[in-house]
Design a protein around this motif. Structure first.
Motif, PDB file in Angstrom:
ATOM      1  N   GLN A 165       2.026   8.030   5.785  1.00  9.81           N
ATOM      2  CA  GLN A 165       2.122   6.659   5.291  1.00  9.81           C
ATOM      3  C   GLN A 165       3.170   5.855   6.046  1.00  9.81           C
ATOM      4  OE1 GLN A 165       2.174   7.963   0.860  1.00  9.81           O
ATOM      5  NE2 GLN A 165       1.301   5.897   0.881  1.00  9.81           N
ATOM      6  N   GLN A 205      -4.602  -0.066   4.839  1.00 10.03           N
ATOM      7  CA  GLN A 205      -4.687   0.268   3.419  1.00 10.03           C
ATOM      8  C   GLN A 205      -5.281   1.666   3.232  1.00 10.03           C
ATOM      9  OE1 GLN A 205      -6.183  -3.002   0.803  1.00 10.03           O
ATOM     10  NE2 GLN A 205      -6.451  -4.136   2.722  1.00 10.03           N
ATOM     11  N   HIS A 237       0.686   3.868  -3.385  1.00 17.76           N
ATOM     12  CA  HIS A 237       0.052   5.188  -3.285  1.00 17.76           C
ATOM     13  C   HIS A 237       1.055   6.255  -2.878  1.00 17.76           C
ATOM     14  CE1 HIS A 237      -2.858   8.326  -2.543  1.00 17.76           C
ATOM     15  NE2 HIS A 237      -2.441   8.430  -1.288  1.00 17.76           N
ATOM     16  N   SER A 242       0.827  -1.209   0.000  1.00 16.22           N
ATOM     17  CA  SER A 242       0.000   0.000   0.000  1.00 16.22           C
ATOM     18  C   SER A 242       0.861   1.258   0.000  1.00 16.22           C
ATOM     19  CB  SER A 242      -0.940   0.000   1.210  1.00 16.22           C
ATOM     20  OG  SER A 242      -1.799  -1.123   1.191  1.00 16.22           O
ATOM     21  N   LEU A 243       1.931   1.233   0.773  1.00 10.44           N
ATOM     22  CA  LEU A 243       2.857   2.357   0.812  1.00 10.44           C
ATOM     23  C   LEU A 243       3.481   2.579  -0.561  1.00 10.44           C
ATOM     24  CD1 LEU A 243       4.650   4.457   2.333  1.00 10.44           C
ATOM     25  CD2 LEU A 243       6.200   2.565   2.863  1.00 10.44           C
ATOM     26  N   THR A 301       2.226   2.536   8.057  1.00 12.06           N
ATOM     27  CA  THR A 301       2.903   1.315   7.633  1.00 12.06           C
ATOM     28  C   THR A 301       3.827   0.795   8.716  1.00 12.06           C
ATOM     29  OG1 THR A 301       2.826   2.071   5.332  1.00 12.06           O
ATOM     30  CG2 THR A 301       4.350   0.288   5.842  1.00 12.06           C
ATOM     31  N   GLN A 339      -3.462   5.002   4.353  1.00  6.57           N
ATOM     32  CA  GLN A 339      -2.422   5.611   3.520  1.00  6.57           C
ATOM     33  C   GLN A 339      -2.880   6.938   2.926  1.00  6.57           C
ATOM     34  OE1 GLN A 339       0.603   4.086   3.147  1.00  6.57           O
ATOM     35  NE2 GLN A 339       0.021   2.209   4.217  1.00  6.57           N
TER      36      GLN A 339
END
Length: 265
Positions: free
Chosen positions: A63, A132, A56, A52-53, A67, A135
């Motif tokens: 983020q 998710q 996006h 996800s990091l 994360t 982010q």
């Protein structure tokens, strides 16, 4: 990479979760044991968080915090569970599941795919929705800061609980005894309560993002799992028969949320 919409990122992560768990299913077929999958609930969420990091390009500081919290939680718990599986072998819960499936004419390959790996890939993806959708958004408000604090508290709480239990089990003098010291004096499941706090904390962070409340099914399902389904209830089933004194421990100790022990009389 350009900004990615929430639904596209979530869709890619769902595909990633399914592919990851199908690969794990192939490993299970080779070793004839699926119970290592519990470790990959946590490790799989680490994969989802990092993906996800990478997918996006948003507020990098936000983020990295979201994360990082998931990675710290997931690596600690996943490696802890993986090490326990290596030491203790197949989990009796999975052995019982496959025995019942075999009695109904379902072989190990089909049962492990349909009853374990495919559904768990989807459920793991759903539970990880906060990391998710977290982010997205900019910076942290009061809700996000509260979420960070709650997640850190949860990680610390379950880490201390697991450490205390490991030390207790390694002492030969405690063989057959019930762990009722440290955090285990105030709740019968410090590890599950820690998970609960961590993922509700991550949800609070996600809730500040546009449409972040859509992550709500994640912590709701996890809470139900830990409190009512495959967490505390399944673990305690039959424990009174296997551990002398466990029934007394249940009567005086809070089942989930920490509280002071009370006199069962």
């Amino acid at each position: 990479m350009d900004n990615m919409t929430m639904h596209l990122l979530a869709g890619i992560n769902l595909g990633l979760a399914v592919v990851l768990f199908l690969a794990l299913w192939l490993v299970a077929l080779r070793i004839r044991d699926a119970s290592f999958v519990d470790a990959f609930w946590a490790l799989g969420m680490v994969v989802i968080a990092i993906a996800s990091l990478w997918l996006h390009a948003g507020d990098l500081e936000r983020q990295l915090v979201v994360t990082g919290l998931c990675v710290i939680w997931g690596l600690r718990l996943g490696l802890h569970l993986f090490g326990r599986w290596q030491r203790e072998g197949e989990d009796r819960r999975y052995a019982s599941l496959f025995q019942r499936a075999q009695n109904r004419g379902l072989g190990f390959a089909a049962a492990s795919l349909v009853l374990v790996f495919l559904p768990q890939s989807v459920l793991m993806w759903m539970v990880s929705l906060p990391v998710q959708l977290g982010q997205f958004g900019e910076g942290f408000g009061l809700l996000g800061m509260a979420g960070i604090g709650l997640a850190i508290f949860g990680i610390a709480f379950e880490s201390i609980g697991d450490y205390q239990l490991e030390r207790f089990r390694k002492d030969p003098a405690n063989a057959g005894k019930v762990m009722d010291r440290g955090l285990w004096r105030y709740t019968r499941h410090p590890n599950y309560f820690g998970d609960f706090c961590t993922w509700w904390g991550l949800f609070l962070i996600a809730a500040e993002a546009p449409w972040g409340w859509l992550a709500l099914p994640g912590p709701l399902f996890l809470s139900w799992t830990l409190i009512k389904w495959s967490g505390a209830p399944l673990l305690e089933r039959g424990m009174a028969e296997r551990r002398p004194g466990y029934a007394d421990y249940v009567r005086r100790t809070s089942g989930f949320f920490p509280w002071f022990p009370h006199n069962p009389r």
